[in-house]
Enzyme design. Structure first.
Site, short mmCIF file in Angstrom:
data_model
loop_
_atom_site.label_atom_id
_atom_site.label_comp_id
_atom_site.label_asym_id
_atom_site.label_seq_id
_atom_site.Cartn_x
_atom_site.Cartn_y
_atom_site.Cartn_z
N HIS A 4 -12.61 28.24 -37.72
CA HIS A 4 -13.75 27.63 -38.42
C HIS A 4 -14.93 28.59 -38.34
O HIS A 4 -15.24 29.13 -37.28
CB HIS A 4 -14.08 26.31 -37.72
CG HIS A 4 -15.23 25.55 -38.28
ND1 HIS A 4 -16.46 25.50 -37.66
CD2 HIS A 4 -15.33 24.78 -39.39
CE1 HIS A 4 -17.27 24.72 -38.37
NE2 HIS A 4 -16.61 24.28 -39.41
N HIS B 273 -13.63 16.10 -43.50
CA HIS B 273 -14.92 16.24 -42.82
C HIS B 273 -15.17 15.15 -41.80
O HIS B 273 -16.32 14.90 -41.40
CB HIS B 273 -16.06 16.25 -43.86
CG HIS B 273 -17.20 17.16 -43.50
ND1 HIS B 273 -18.42 16.71 -43.08
CD2 HIS B 273 -17.29 18.51 -43.51
CE1 HIS B 273 -19.23 17.72 -42.84
NE2 HIS B 273 -18.57 18.84 -43.09
#
Length: 382
Positions: A285, A185
């Protein structure tokens, strides 16, 4: 077919939808948004629409080039997300005009379905072992989790061990062959990313995601030397020019452009083709809404290097509203044995429930990601 008008809808949990209207009565839908900056992208869409109102809706490549090149300053998350949503809506219109799914207009499909994965845990992952077992019992063959909490540039091995314990719990609960993606992340800086990538090696992960922030992609060279786990990145990269050096350097295995951030269907199809030339896989994504997911699936259908698709059903961000709430027929995203079929309807292949969209506009949202701080008071990557 001329573009005559448009509307924008900011709806929960954190999405922005765009509706394009034409003089032939057809409408197209797109999802132009940056999570946490929906209002900013909304303004950018208003600015971009001045280039295409009154123009032929079918000239998608020309509209894309105009929106991108007519601005002296270009690129970046806001402008490219505005272009992305408009581009999705234009492709939706074109498919409806020709009564064909978008993938047919991109050269036709090379697959009938694609594997999907499901999120487990939340921002600060806990009880991920049991969560993973529940997801696998529901038919998924791959899961993804946030690996860490906040980490300093140099942090403790205690935090590394906590990540390893969580991943070990997942592997134990789901068995040897379920795919596990661990998302760093962008929370992990290079010194700790090297350690974590090496220590995760025994768990035979599907990939590690964003081991460092995209602005630090040069660090992937060193991280790749510490692990054989496939490295994925790209959700915070917004054009083929951003991906150019990443692919040329050769230290990425999976790219993850977001079709609501990286210029839409037009641009992401080109990015996927670039990656194929470097023998790099594609996994778009998409922790977003149904329009974004439908756009992803249309590109997945035509990209030989696409191997798995992110989707947001039940994700921890979707508080109060979820993926299927905004479409008429949720069966278009029916997951079976860990796969989803490519939508076959015209355009993006979904029918937006406009009445529900208009109802939820009254609720709206002001979603922002949380602000995290280290114990010393300094700001932490979320």
């Amino acid at each position: 077919m001329k573009i005559t008008g448009y509307e924008l809808f900011k709806v929960p949990p954190r999405w922005l939808f765009l509706k394009l209207e034409t003089d032939e009565g057809l409408v197209g839908w797109g999802e132009p948004v940056i999570e946490g900056k929906a209002a900013t992208v909304e303004t950018a869409v208003h600015e971009m629409m001045t280039y295409i109102i009154g123009k032929d809706a079918l000239r998608i490549e020309d509209h894309w080039q105009t929106m991108y090149r007519a601005g002296f300053y270009r690129g970046g998350p806001i402008l490219m997300s505005a272009i992305a949503g408009i581009d999705q809506a234009l492709w939706d219109l074109k498919g409806k005009y020709y009564n064909a799914p978008v993938y047919q207009l991109l050269g036709g499909a090379c697959r009938d379905s694609i594997r999907v994965y499901s999120w487990i845990g939340g921002d600060r992952p806990s009880d991920v072992g049991q969560a993973a077992k529940s997801i696998v019992d529901a038919g998924f063959t791959a899961v993804k989790m946030n690996g860490t909490e906040e980490l300093q540039y140099i942090d403790s091995y205690e935090k590394i061990d906590q990540v390893l314990e969580r991943v070990a719990a997942i592997r134990e609960s789901v068995g040897k062959y379920v795919g596990i993606g661990v998302d760093f992340h962008g929370r992990v800086h290079k010194p700790m990313a090297k350690i974590l990538a090496k220590e995760l090696e025994p768990f035979k992960l599907m990939f590690i995601e964003e081991p460092v922030l995209a602005e630090n992609n040069e660090a992937l060279r060193e991280i790749a030397r510490h692990t054989s786990i496939p490295i994925a990145t790209g959700e915070r990269m917004f054009s083929r020019w951003d991906f150019k050096s990443l692919l040329a350097d050769g230290y990425v295995d999976i790219i993850q452009p977001d079709l609501s951030h990286a210029g839409g269907i037009t641009e992401c199809k080109k990015i996927a083709s670039m990656a194929e030339a470097y023998d790099v896989a594609l996994a778009p994504h998409c922790p977003l809404g149904p329009i974004a997911l439908a756009a992803c699936l249309q590109v997945d259908a035509t990209a030989h290097n696409a191997f798995i698709q992110e989707q947001s059903l039940g994700i921890h961000y979707n508080q109060g509203s979820d993926l299927l709430d905004y479409i008429v027929d949720g069966s278009v995203f029916a997951y079976k044995d860990g796969f989803v079929q490519i939508p076959q309807g015209p355009g993006l292949g979904i029918e937006v429930n406009e009445a529900h969209v208009r109802k939820m506009v009254a609720v709206g949202h002001q979603w922002q990601n949380p602000v995290w701080r280290h114990k010393d008071g300094s700001i932490a990557e979320w």
